[in-house]
Motif scaffolding. Structure first.
Motif, PDB file in Angstrom:
ATOM      1  N   UNK A  42       0.830  -1.074   0.043  1.00 58.11           N
ATOM      2  CA  UNK A  42       0.057   0.406   0.341  1.00 58.11           C
ATOM      3  C   UNK A  42       1.110   1.349  -0.246  1.00 58.11           C
ATOM      4  N   UNK A  43       0.465   2.165  -0.668  1.00 52.94           N
ATOM      5  CA  UNK A  43       0.946   3.235  -0.650  1.00 52.94           C
ATOM      6  C   UNK A  43       0.325   4.832   0.553  1.00 52.94           C
ATOM      7  N   UNK A  44       1.853   5.530   1.287  1.00 54.43           N
ATOM      8  CA  UNK A  44       0.880   5.790   2.326  1.00 54.43           C
ATOM      9  C   UNK A  44       1.520   7.217   2.062  1.00 54.43           C
ATOM     10  N   UNK A  45       0.753   8.337   2.499  1.00 62.03           N
ATOM     11  CA  UNK A  45       0.603   9.934   2.594  1.00 62.03           C
ATOM     12  C   UNK A  45       1.241  10.849   3.710  1.00 62.03           C
ATOM     13  N   UNK A  46       1.872  10.780   4.196  1.00 58.14           N
ATOM     14  CA  UNK A  46       1.829  12.310   5.570  1.00 58.14           C
ATOM     15  C   UNK A  46       2.202  13.028   5.192  1.00 58.14           C
ATOM     16  N   UNK A  47       1.222  14.516   5.347  1.00 60.84           N
ATOM     17  CA  UNK A  47       1.544  15.822   5.341  1.00 60.84           C
ATOM     18  C   UNK A  47       2.090  16.564   6.502  1.00 60.84           C
ATOM     19  N   UNK A  48       3.357  17.020   6.799  1.00 67.29           N
ATOM     20  CA  UNK A  48       3.617  17.561   7.877  1.00 67.29           C
ATOM     21  C   UNK A  48       3.242  19.097   7.678  1.00 67.29           C
ATOM     22  N   UNK A  49       2.370  20.290   8.784  1.00 65.59           N
ATOM     23  CA  UNK A  49       2.269  21.546   8.469  1.00 65.59           C
ATOM     24  C   UNK A  49       3.104  21.678   9.903  1.00 65.59           C
ATOM     25  N   UNK A  50       3.509  22.860   9.612  1.00 66.12           N
ATOM     26  CA  UNK A  50       4.738  24.218  10.674  1.00 66.12           C
ATOM     27  C   UNK A  50       3.131  25.428  10.943  1.00 66.12           C
TER      28      UNK A  50
END
Length: 239
Positions: free
Chosen positions: A36-44
């Motif tokens: 499976x492909x995962x996406x994780x977005x970080x926001x500062x």
């Protein structure tokens, strides 16, 4: 590098980073099921300068002193979002030891060679040294299934190499290689994030990390966002 990781889970500018090479419970070997492909977005959304880091839950290992590495790292200034995408393909890797001293905490580990691996097929490999050079050879399907196995043969000297496993082509966990050593890594998939001062591949002191937060993807969910707010707290939302 030291860890400034005062974080518990908020940007205008967006940059994308792909962790090239598929990752999730075991598939880099073609005979394993697709990952499976995962996406994780970080926001500062804080005023802090630093980097988001993802590291993985340590695998079960039949040897002591397994070390965790900063797996994915991205500098993320205030007001910036960064996206990591990976699919959970495993790999074997080895690296020359940058220092014979202990501990290796803060030392950057870079793979000298990486070989795709599966959890059920092509899950075993041998580390060998010839003419002063380390190399992997004799990749095969070993026992038990579900584990990743590295055998350092009698040509491998003490304390001159690290060997371990990775995901998406980047190292996650290592041990020091010793002659005639068989290391069985049994992955326990799990992702953790924090914010601070890190470099890719750095040996982490997990006990010193403050405010680390687990990203536990629910079933059939492969997208999440982690926000660092103006009070230096980390929050995780799933989509």
């Amino acid at each position: 590098m030291g860890q400034d990781s005062d974080a518990t889970p908020g940007g205008a500018t967006t940059a994308k980073t792909d962790a090239t090479a598929d990752a999730r419970p075991g598939s880099a070997a073609p005979s394993d099921a697709p990952a499976a492909t995962y996406t994780l977005t970080f926001r500062n959304d804080s005023t802090r300068q630093g980097s988001f880091v993802i590291y993985q839950r340590l695998p079960e290992v039949n040897q002591p002193d397994v070390m965790s590495l900063a797996w994915l790292v991205k500098p993320t200034p205030p007001g910036v979002s960064d996206t990591f995408t990976w699919s959970a393909d495993y790999s074997f890797f080895w690296s020359s030891v940058p220092s014979a001293s202990e501990p290796l905490t803060g030392v950057k580990v870079e793979a000298s060679e990486a070989v795709p691996a599966g959890l059920r097929q092509l899950n075993q490999i041998r580390l060998h040294r010839a003419d002063g050079a380390f190399m992997f050879m004799d990749q095969a399907t070993g026992q038990p299934p579900g584990a990743l196995i590295i055998e350092a043969d009698g040509t491998v000297p003490e304390r001159e190499a690290l060997m371990g496993i990775g995901m998406s082509g980047l190292g996650t966990a290592v041990v020091r290689a010793e002659p005639n050593m068989r290391v069985v890594f049994t992955p326990r998939p799990g992702y953790f994030v924090t914010f601070g001062t890190f470099q890719q591949g750095e040996v982490l002191d997990l006990a010193s990390l403050v405010g680390a937060h687990e990203v536990a993807f629910p079933d059939n969910v492969t997208n999440a966002m982690v926000t660092l707010d103006d009070r230096n707290g980390l929050t995780v939302a799933y989509a």
